[in-house]
Design a protein around this motif. Sequence first.
Motif, short mmCIF file in Angstrom:
data_model
loop_
_atom_site.label_atom_id
_atom_site.label_comp_id
_atom_site.label_asym_id
_atom_site.label_seq_id
_atom_site.Cartn_x
_atom_site.Cartn_y
_atom_site.Cartn_z
N ALA A 40 0.80 -1.23 0.00
CA ALA A 40 0.00 0.00 0.00
C ALA A 40 0.83 1.28 0.00
O ALA A 40 0.30 2.35 -0.27
N GLY A 41 2.11 1.20 0.32
CA GLY A 41 2.91 2.42 0.33
C GLY A 41 4.33 2.16 0.78
O GLY A 41 4.66 1.11 1.31
N ILE A 42 5.16 3.16 0.54
CA ILE A 42 6.57 3.06 0.89
C ILE A 42 7.07 4.42 1.35
O ILE A 42 6.73 5.45 0.77
N ASP A 43 7.84 4.41 2.41
CA ASP A 43 8.48 5.62 2.94
C ASP A 43 9.94 5.31 3.26
O ASP A 43 10.29 4.16 3.54
N LYS A 64 2.18 -1.40 9.04
CA LYS A 64 3.40 -0.76 8.56
C LYS A 64 4.57 -1.52 9.17
O LYS A 64 4.56 -1.83 10.36
N LEU A 87 7.41 0.01 4.87
CA LEU A 87 6.43 -0.48 3.91
C LEU A 87 5.06 -0.61 4.55
O LEU A 87 4.96 -1.09 5.68
N MET A 88 4.03 -0.19 3.83
CA MET A 88 2.67 -0.28 4.33
C MET A 88 1.91 -1.35 3.56
O MET A 88 2.12 -1.52 2.35
#
Length: 143
Positions: free
Chosen positions: A87-90, A119, A136-137
């Motif tokens: 779902a996402g990356i930071d 997360k 990572l989400m």
Amino acid sequence: MMYIQDIKNILPHRFPFLLVDRITELEPGKKVVGFKNVTVNEEFFQGHYPGHPIMPGVLIIEAMAQVGGFLMMYSVDDDEEKIPLFAGIDKARFRRNVVPGDRLRIEAEVIKLRGRIGKIAAKGFVEDELAAEAELMFAINDK
């Protein structure tokens, strides 16, 4: 220890996109350690880069996401058939090249878990040298 057939029973990925070869540690809701054996036979090395093969950063992240997804699948309490979705990356950073012959050790720890959303902090190592890291989400959805 979980081998490839165990991994395939949990993750939906298949050749040539299954990038996890073994899970050696698993603490549901806490952490996981998995491995990707990097061989010169990987198709992506034909073009990345001819004469100087380097595993693409996006595939390192994908390998970390697959190990993280494995952790997420064991961290939610749900008997229904489900699938982990990235779902996402930071905070992604690459620290060293990953090349044929390397064994990428991926360690992932839960940062936050709320229902089917989570997360994790993931790190990829070659021997004891940090190669990549990211937060990572995930969302766990029904199949």
